[in-house]
Design an enzyme around this catalytic site. Sequence first.
Site, PDB file in Angstrom:
ATOM      1  N   CYS A 184      -8.908  -2.637 -11.634  1.00 62.55           N
ATOM      2  CA  CYS A 184      -8.480  -1.486 -10.832  1.00 62.55           C
ATOM      3  C   CYS A 184      -7.191  -1.786 -10.068  1.00 62.55           C
ATOM      4  O   CYS A 184      -6.707  -0.963  -9.317  1.00 62.55           O
ATOM      5  CB  CYS A 184      -9.584  -1.049  -9.872  1.00 62.55           C
ATOM      6  N   HIS A 239       0.809  -1.215   0.000  1.00 63.63           N
ATOM      7  CA  HIS A 239       0.000   0.000   0.000  1.00 63.63           C
ATOM      8  C   HIS A 239       0.843   1.266   0.000  1.00 63.63           C
ATOM      9  O   HIS A 239       0.414   2.295  -0.511  1.00 63.63           O
ATOM     10  CB  HIS A 239      -1.033  -0.057   1.121  1.00 63.63           C
TER      11      HIS A 239
HETATM   12  C1  PEP Z   1      -6.045  -5.041  -5.729  1.00 64.10           C
HETATM   13  O1  PEP Z   1      -5.909  -5.928  -4.887  1.00 64.10           O
HETATM   14  O2  PEP Z   1      -5.624  -5.107  -6.892  1.00 64.10           O
HETATM   15  C2  PEP Z   1      -6.729  -3.785  -5.342  1.00 64.10           C
HETATM   16  C3  PEP Z   1      -7.078  -2.903  -6.242  1.00 64.10           C
HETATM   17  O3  PEP Z   1      -6.916  -3.599  -4.018  1.00 64.10           O
HETATM   18  P1  PEP Z   1      -5.739  -3.160  -3.005  1.00 64.10           P
HETATM   19  O4  PEP Z   1      -4.490  -2.973  -3.819  1.00 64.10           O
HETATM   20  O5  PEP Z   1      -6.190  -1.921  -2.337  1.00 64.10           O
HETATM   21  O6  PEP Z   1      -5.666  -4.340  -2.084  1.00 64.10           O
END
Ligand code: PEP
Length: 854
Positions: free
Chosen positions: A784, A476
């Site tokens: 996404c 993150h």
């Molecule tokens: C993903 O897992 O690709 C996603 C968009 O969610 P995050 O990266 O916030 O876990």
Amino acid sequence: MTAITLAAPLAGWAMPLTEVPDPAFAQGLVGTGMAIDPTVNELRSPCDGVVLSVHRARHACTVRTASGAEVLLHLGVDTVGLNGEGFTAHVQDGQSVKTGDRLISFDMDLVGSRAQSLVSMMVVVNDGYTVDGQSVDREIAAGDAAMTVHGGSGADAAPTPAAAPVESGETAERTVPLRIAHGLHARPAAALVAAAKAHPGTVSILCRDRSANAKSVVALMGLGTALGDRLTIRATGPGAQGVVESIAGLIDSGLGDPVVEGVAAPAPAPAATPAPAQPAAEEDIGPPFAPGEEALLKGTIAVPGQAVGSVVRRFRSGVRVTEQGAGPEVEEPRLHQALERVISRLADSAKRMPDHAAIFQAHREILDDPELLDSALTDIRAGKSAEWAWQRTAQMQADALAGLADPRMAERAADLRDLEQQVLTALSGKEPSAGLADLPAGTIVLADEILPSDLAGVPAGRLAGIGMAHGGPTSHAVILAAALGVPTVVALGRQAERVPDGAPVVLDGNRGELLVFPPEDMLATTRTAVAARAARREENRRTSREDCRMADGTRIEVFANLGRVSDAPGAVVEGAEGCGLLRTEFLFLERQSAPTEDEQYQQYQQIADALEGRPLVIRTLDVGGDKPLSYLPLPKEENPVLGLRGVRVGLREPELLRAQIRAILRVKPAGICRIMVPMIASPSELLAVRTMVDEERARLGRAEPIELGAMIEVPAAALIADRIGAVADFLSIGTNDLTQYVLAMDRGNPHVAAQLDALHPGVLRLIRLAVMGAKTHDRVVAVCGGSASDPMAAPLLIGLGVTELSATPAVIADLKAFIRTLRLEDCRRVAEAALGTDSAAEVRRLVAETWPGL
Ligand code: PEP
Ligand code: MG
């Protein structure tokens, strides 16, 4: 002195410990008590108390009585090797239990056939307690009086204090690898304790930033060690060097367990001189790189792009501390002044960041604790330096707190470690490091690992690049770095620590490299390339606000991923056609309590306003895994990424989820928002959320429906996308998690960072399945996750049938420009070919051959 009767935790044949077919228990090395050959499959608590720890392999558990006795309950002999198979724990660390409460149940057939014996032990493991009256050599029923424990001081007894300091300057330390398959479980821990107890001074074992008193079996087991871990043995007092060497030898020979060959043997012992106390044993990484000494460090691509600049180091400090002080008349005032400086800085910080005032207040309270000061002053009066005294006190207290198993106490231990460093910095006369937000523009930050919180307040354009020694490419923190458009390389390894402050470097996020002290011409070429790239982006921005259509007219929507209100206006400037993923958890992090419904509503409304009528997909809270929330205590999990995450947390904490749903439903105009649910594995989870949405909609008197979508991040969800598509209004593929789960590679683990590639054909095949499943219900499929921001992935995703990409704002202008050059037919052909390859590398080659400009 109090006496407590322990109840039999199992029914079966009760026997003296001497009859146990395990020498460590039979010889009383682990502790004193008794054993039971069970006829039942449930282990129950023998007393009222608190669960100190449940072993990772769930075959053992320790309960602390109100008088402080630590009662280890160990199911079977040699059961650690089952690694939890056949055992179910019903309690968690820190949980209060009553006599007779179920602790662990086990499959008698499985455990009985795989373990050496089912005979189970109940032993008191800490000093200061005696045991008598064992009711043995008879059938015993669970709950019958089994034995009596004497000692401790009643209901308020504190945990066993750490050993008293020994008045000798000798300190020794050595680091060795642990070469036994199951880490320090009861038997090897007991062997280590026996050796440590023969030493009059303190002995501790440090592993992965945690420390345990080596004279406590429970503390050693609680370290959660595993094969290959590096253990630092640290001893103080006369003969410290000798005990360190003998324990190192014992660890090397397996402490009674078979040694696994292939794990590095320990380095030769350092010179046998009393060593000054140091924060941790350090592996020798070599001297700092010097000007003219060009060095190329290889890492993993996290955020593409190149940067040139000078380095600012943000490695956790390794302050060197000398033990001998200049006398109490000098050291005492030094410590007082340092504490005052830290306290006044805390007050300043609280004023500057009122949202975080509670954290600073908590730190202040710790510094005001008279026991902490008394303990440090006692050392100073015994001739120690202020640094040594403070460090020892803070570490001892932190270790004691960390050992308490209560997660809030563990947080306090982290606070203490933070304060340990702050006071040491104040004692050194240095100023504490500025936050990343305060660094000069154009800086390249190098660190062990950057946290999401470090980047939370950093304005766009401030940092030129980030290099991390550890970390994974889709963590993150990396997502935030991408949102800021900061090229980032992770997993550079510890050689990154050799780069000095101010060194000129080229950080190449396209190749995953860091070049230190590069030649002048290379600096100049990279500067030119960076400028050319910026100019190209500027050019692409001129058309980026227009709809995105491929060369053959196929419409592809390009949205932005957002994490905070301030990201939204910039995303529109970059050409975002809406927001395809608002990571709401970033609004929840770095706070002392959850934002209220009103606070959330205001933020969502501001983002919707900034998007000027474009769609806004708001993802419900996705905490857990690498995004814990301090005010939402989730149980300590051995494997949190496979545990309580995403929708699982939302359904467990329905009020939190309902407040968020209400806040989203209130955003005006009503059609602008969609709700997206993370970590869906089954349609029933989405249906449960839909019920909540409908109920909250009715409560708010909102007539308009709202679209509800599922994220496809769990492989099972991709496989049954046709079933999920039947109940979802849209699907959005989270390739970051999907990739980590499909490849079984932790997205935060630097050791697998290089292979964690969403273009692996296995991931692509699942994406195709998800698209096909969704098409049976005519559902739109978006992506996404990180691959939506990767230009190499774009033609493949489009070729597989994805019609919406939600990318990090900084790449949108370039991405749209590239998509405009593509033809669907070519994308389909290359995607089909990619599905038939063996690796992500092959897929990347294929894409590079077809679109050489990438
Ligand atoms: C993903 O897992 O690709 C996603 C968009 O969610 P995050 O990266 O916030 O876990
Ligand atoms: Mg995810």
